[in-house]
Design a protein around this motif. Structure first.
Motif, PDB file in Angstrom:
ATOM      1  N   UNK A 117       0.845  -1.208   0.000  1.00 47.67           N
ATOM      2  CA  UNK A 117       0.000   0.000   0.000  1.00 47.67           C
ATOM      3  C   UNK A 117       0.879   1.255   0.000  1.00 47.67           C
ATOM      4  N   UNK A 118       0.530   2.257  -0.848  1.00 44.81           N
ATOM      5  CA  UNK A 118       1.414   3.435  -0.881  1.00 44.81           C
ATOM      6  C   UNK A 118       0.948   4.606  -0.046  1.00 44.81           C
ATOM      7  N   UNK A 119      -0.351   4.732   0.190  1.00 44.50           N
ATOM      8  CA  UNK A 119      -0.824   5.861   0.981  1.00 44.50           C
ATOM      9  C   UNK A 119      -1.962   5.439   1.883  1.00 44.50           C
ATOM     10  N   UNK A 120      -2.049   6.060   3.071  1.00 44.13           N
ATOM     11  CA  UNK A 120      -3.043   5.606   4.048  1.00 44.13           C
ATOM     12  C   UNK A 120      -3.558   6.763   4.892  1.00 44.13           C
ATOM     13  N   UNK A 121      -4.882   6.939   4.903  1.00 39.48           N
ATOM     14  CA  UNK A 121      -5.510   7.899   5.813  1.00 39.48           C
ATOM     15  C   UNK A 121      -6.283   7.116   6.864  1.00 39.48           C
ATOM     16  N   UNK A 122      -5.932   7.346   8.140  1.00 38.14           N
ATOM     17  CA  UNK A 122      -6.626   6.674   9.244  1.00 38.14           C
ATOM     18  C   UNK A 122      -7.661   7.632   9.814  1.00 38.14           C
ATOM     19  N   UNK A 123      -8.930   7.277   9.690  1.00 33.24           N
ATOM     20  CA  UNK A 123     -10.010   8.136  10.201  1.00 33.24           C
ATOM     21  C   UNK A 123     -10.492   7.600  11.539  1.00 33.24           C
ATOM     22  N   UNK A 145      -8.112  11.114  18.260  1.00 38.15           N
ATOM     23  CA  UNK A 145      -6.847  11.431  17.593  1.00 38.15           C
ATOM     24  C   UNK A 145      -5.993  10.177  17.465  1.00 38.15           C
ATOM     25  N   UNK A 146      -5.482   9.948  16.279  1.00 36.78           N
ATOM     26  CA  UNK A 146      -4.670   8.751  16.070  1.00 36.78           C
ATOM     27  C   UNK A 146      -3.179   9.076  16.161  1.00 36.78           C
ATOM     28  N   UNK A 147      -2.805  10.285  15.684  1.00 37.40           N
ATOM     29  CA  UNK A 147      -1.375  10.528  15.460  1.00 37.40           C
ATOM     30  C   UNK A 147      -0.530  10.571  16.735  1.00 37.40           C
ATOM     31  N   UNK A 148      -1.168  10.718  17.915  1.00 34.71           N
ATOM     32  CA  UNK A 148      -0.382  10.760  19.152  1.00 34.71           C
ATOM     33  C   UNK A 148       0.003   9.353  19.615  1.00 34.71           C
ATOM     34  N   UNK A 149      -0.616   8.334  19.014  1.00 37.09           N
ATOM     35  CA  UNK A 149      -0.412   6.984  19.562  1.00 37.09           C
ATOM     36  C   UNK A 149       0.917   6.367  19.115  1.00 37.09           C
ATOM     37  N   UNK A 150       1.389   5.447  19.935  1.00 37.99           N
ATOM     38  CA  UNK A 150       2.623   4.713  19.639  1.00 37.99           C
ATOM     39  C   UNK A 150       2.444   3.872  18.375  1.00 37.99           C
TER      40      UNK A 150
END
Ligand SMILES: NC(=O)c1ccc[n+]([C@@H]2O[C@H](COP(=O)([O-])OP(=O)(O)OC[C@H]3O[C@@H](n4cnc5c(N)ncnc54)[C@H](O)[C@@H]3O)[C@@H](O)[C@H]2O)c1
Ligand SMILES: OC[C@@H](O)C(O)[C@H](O)CO
Length: 302
Positions: A78-84, A88-93
């Motif tokens: 997979x080349x690109x991924x948006x997590x909805x 908030x997702x981006x703070x997670x490990x």
């Protein structure tokens, strides 16, 4: 169906709207996918068969199963991924690990409550713009409750169906529009549950069970409607997986019961959904449409 034969024929034979194509040539469903290159050795051909192309949106992206699914798709190309996700997702490990492990992939998150149609459309458009189109949607977002039917409030009932079923539909619709616009087809995977097929035991979960049964039905309708655009729609029905959804006080007895009523004698681990997800999102699943994959260790046979 209308009683009148003429009206019925008109309904059955009516012309469906033309595909809107961005790059000429209709996405072909009638011809089989190109065969694998002959020059590759057996290992190369096996790898290519399960390679995942393009960009994906994964909903419920902060959740355990979604992150494991994301990792599997990235491992397969997979080349690109948006997590909805509503949170908030981006703070997670987990998010940071994905970025570290797949530095060449474009990975980002978008906060989105999938109950809100406007927000879903905006989030999907944002993702499509940043990624250059959407090829895959995996709908993991979901909630579960354990309330006896007699005590169920209308609010809890509506919330469960709003998130699990309507939210899934809104995401599928928004992504299908993007896929139709791009004209290259796509793969949509809705995460249902074994609860769609039988009543959970011992926990009372009428709203959850109904919301998941509706997803299995929805994938059939969408598969029938969108196949003409080269979009395949399938679902996965996991059994009891060992995630936080199934942890917590009061669930110890239930966990023992789920394992003891399963032919394999245990719950599943999140990584055990990765293979089925890759199958549905890769060329290996190119003739799979409208299918539901039960992944439950055989729990449904009891
Ligand atoms: N864990 C299991 O045993 C199991 C079994 C069968 C099916 N499932 C299904 O798999 C999916 C993922 O399960 P999980 O165990 O990873 O659960 P999880 O709770 O870890 O993940 C669910 C995610 O959905 C998100 N979410 C909830 N409401 C939302 C909304 N309105 N908008 C956007 N995001 C929202 C949550 O924030 C969470 O990150 C769920 O749909 C669940 O029903 C799980
Ligand atoms: O049926 C299994 C799941 O859908 C789910 O994990 C469970 O019912 C939640 O308690």
């Amino acid at each position: 169906m209308p009683e009148n034969a003429e009206a019925r024929d008109a309904l059955v034979n009516r012309k469906l709207p033309e595909m809107v194509l961005s790059d000429g040539g209709p996405a072909s469903l009638t011809s089989p996918p190109p065969s694998l290159p002959q020059h590759l050795n057996a290992e190369g051909r096996a790898t290519k068969r399960f390679s995942v192309k393009g960009n994906a949106i994964i909903t419920g992206g902060a959740g355990t199963l979604a992150i494991q699914g994301a990792r599997a798709l990235l491992e397969h190309g997979l080349s690109g991924l948006a997590l909805l996700d509503i949170s908030t997702v981006h703070a997670s490990q987990d998010f940071q690990s994905l970025r570290d492990d797949f530095p060449s992939a474009n990975i980002f998150d978008i906060e989105c409550d999938i109950r809100d149609a406007e927000r879903v459309n905006a989030a999907v458009e944002e993702a499509a713009e940043k990624l250059g189109g959407i090829d895959i949607l995996c709908c993991f977002a979901g909630v579960v409750g354990c309330t006896h039917a007699a005590d169920m409030s209308p609010e809890e009932w509506r919330r469960t169906l709003d998130i699990n079923t309507t939210g899934g539909f809104l995401c599928a619709q928004a992504c299908a529009k993007q896929m139709i616009k791009k004209g290259a087809g796509g793969s949509i995977v809705l995460i249902a549950s074994i609860s769609a097929h039988r009543v959970n035991f011992p926990q009372p979960q009428v709203a959850y069970n109904v919301s998941k049964a509706a997803i299995v039905s929805m994938k059939s309708s969408l598969a029938a409607e969108w196949a003409r655009y080269g979009i395949r729609v399938n679902s996965i029905s996991p059994g009891y997986m060992d995630t936080i959804l199934n942890e917590g006080p009061g669930l110890e007895d239930a966990r023992r019961s789920w394992a003891s009523r399963n032919p394999m004698g245990r719950m599943g681990v999140p990584a055990e959904l990765q293979g089925p997800l890759v199958l549905l999102c890769s060329g290996a699943g190119s003739y799979m449409n409208g299918s539901d994959l039960i992944v439950d260790g055989g729990g449904h046979v009891f």
